[in-house]
Design a protein around this motif. Structure first.
Motif, PDB file in Angstrom:
ATOM      1  N   CYS A 236       0.925  -1.256   0.049  1.00  0.00           N
ATOM      2  CA  CYS A 236       0.059   0.098   0.024  1.00  0.00           C
ATOM      3  C   CYS A 236       0.644   1.255   0.056  1.00  0.00           C
ATOM      4  O   CYS A 236       2.060   1.086   0.401  1.00  0.00           O
ATOM      5  CB  CYS A 236      -0.976  -0.180   1.235  1.00  0.00           C
ATOM      6  SG  CYS A 236      -2.223   1.365   1.226  1.00  0.00           S
ATOM      7  N   CYS A 238      -0.306   4.380   1.101  1.00  0.00           N
ATOM      8  CA  CYS A 238      -0.851   5.338   2.058  1.00  0.00           C
ATOM      9  C   CYS A 238       0.145   5.890   3.033  1.00  0.00           C
ATOM     10  O   CYS A 238       1.193   5.325   3.400  1.00  0.00           O
ATOM     11  CB  CYS A 238      -1.981   4.705   2.660  1.00  0.00           C
ATOM     12  SG  CYS A 238      -1.476   3.608   4.061  1.00  0.00           S
ATOM     13  N   CYS A 269      -7.201   3.480   6.075  1.00  0.00           N
ATOM     14  CA  CYS A 269      -6.794   3.165   4.767  1.00  0.00           C
ATOM     15  C   CYS A 269      -7.733   1.985   4.131  1.00  0.00           C
ATOM     16  O   CYS A 269      -7.902   0.885   4.797  1.00  0.00           O
ATOM     17  CB  CYS A 269      -5.587   3.015   4.557  1.00  0.00           C
ATOM     18  SG  CYS A 269      -5.032   2.542   2.770  1.00  0.00           S
TER      19      CYS A 269
HETATM   20 ZN   LIG Z   1      -2.947   1.752   3.039  1.00  0.00          ZN
END
Ligand SMILES: [Zn+2]
Length: 292
Positions: A236, A238, A269
């Protein structure tokens, strides 16, 4: 072991990708807490995105598959880059349907009718968007249809996710075969015969076959080269900064209301479920950057 092989037939008649994505899908399903039918739909989409991302040209690009059906799972999104890093989101992870008459998970039923959108984002440039109607909602057929309609590339696509009785993912993977202009009738009928006699992806993986061994069975009788091996990973992008931007984009009024009513904010997230906390001081700082 998770691996995606990029393969080309020696005379240039076709290219192929063969993928073992068991760990990737197991992880994705676990963080989203997906029930079996949702897990199969999600895992197939994640696997397909991981494969399709490998065709991107630069590190800044991303490939996203968005499935919007009217079935119980709701929307599914998977985003991948050229290095096999992928992240995803499923709107309704708890969706689960009774098994079909053939004892298989009813992925098509859970996805329903709707659209598949493929978005290729090219850094700061305008994204390239292509949209097709879902054919079966089984994901593999829909992606094959996308290749034939949007890319004019006749393709065979197989995707599979085997979910255990305890809801964990036993194995997952898939393969793509894409015909190139050099493919003649003989090649096509031989490929068809191979695919027709081949077991399902999950059956091959259950037999303990690796990606290389699956490729050998799939492409039996063809002379081919493995051009590259990629290790797919759930990844990810984020960050607290991204979350700050999301809060700022809510606008002054909304932020003020959060500060007055809650005095703090918690953002999760949607891709990795990581939670980001903002206290009152932080929110007040963000408020200064927000507009009406
Ligand atoms: Zn994330």
């Amino acid at each position: 072991m998770d691996k995606i092989l990029r393969i080309t037939e020696k005379s240039g008649a076709f290219r192929a990708f063969v993928a073992d994505t068991g760990s990737l899908v197991r992880y994705a399903v676990k963080i989203h807490g997906a029930a079996p039918t949702a897990a199969a739909a999600f895992g197939r989409t994640i696997t397909a995105a991981a494969i399709m991302g490998l065709d991107l040209k630069t590190k800044d690009e991303s490939l996203s598959l968005q499935i919007n059906g009217d079935g119980a799972v709701g929307g599914i999104v998977a985003v991948a880059d050229m290095q096999g890093r992928v992240r995803g989101y499923i709107e309704n992870p708890h969706a689960d349907l009774p098994l079909r008459a053939d004892n298989k998970l009813d992925v098509g039923g859970a996805v329903g009718n709707g659209h598949l959108t493929v978005v290729r984002s090219l850094g700061h440039n305008k994204p390239y968007v292509s949209r097709i109607e879902l054919q079966t909602g089984e994901i593999a057929e829909d992606i094959a249809y996308y290749f034939s309609v949007s890319q004019q590339t006749p393709s065979v696509v197989a995707l599979g996710v085997l979910v255990d009785v305890d809801y964990t993912v036993k194995n997952a993977g898939g393969y793509f075969i894409q015909l190139l202009p050099n493919a003649d009738e003989q090649v096509i009928s031989k490929l068809e015969a191979n695919v027709y006699t081949l077991e399902s992806v999950t059956d091959m993986l259950s037999r303990g076959l690796s990606a290389e061994q699956m490729a050998r069975e799939l492409l039996l009788g063809f002379d081919y080269t493995v051009l590259m091996e990629h290790i797919p990973q759930y990844c990810c992008n984020c960050s607290k900064t991204r979350m700050e931007r999301a809060l700022i984009s809510l606008g002054k009024k909304e932020l003020e209301a959060i500060i007055v009513e809650d005095g703090k904010a918690e953002l999760n997230c949607q891709f990795c479920k990581k939670s980001y906390l903002f206290d009152k001081d932080e929110l007040e700082k963000l408020l200064k950057e927000a507009t009406d």
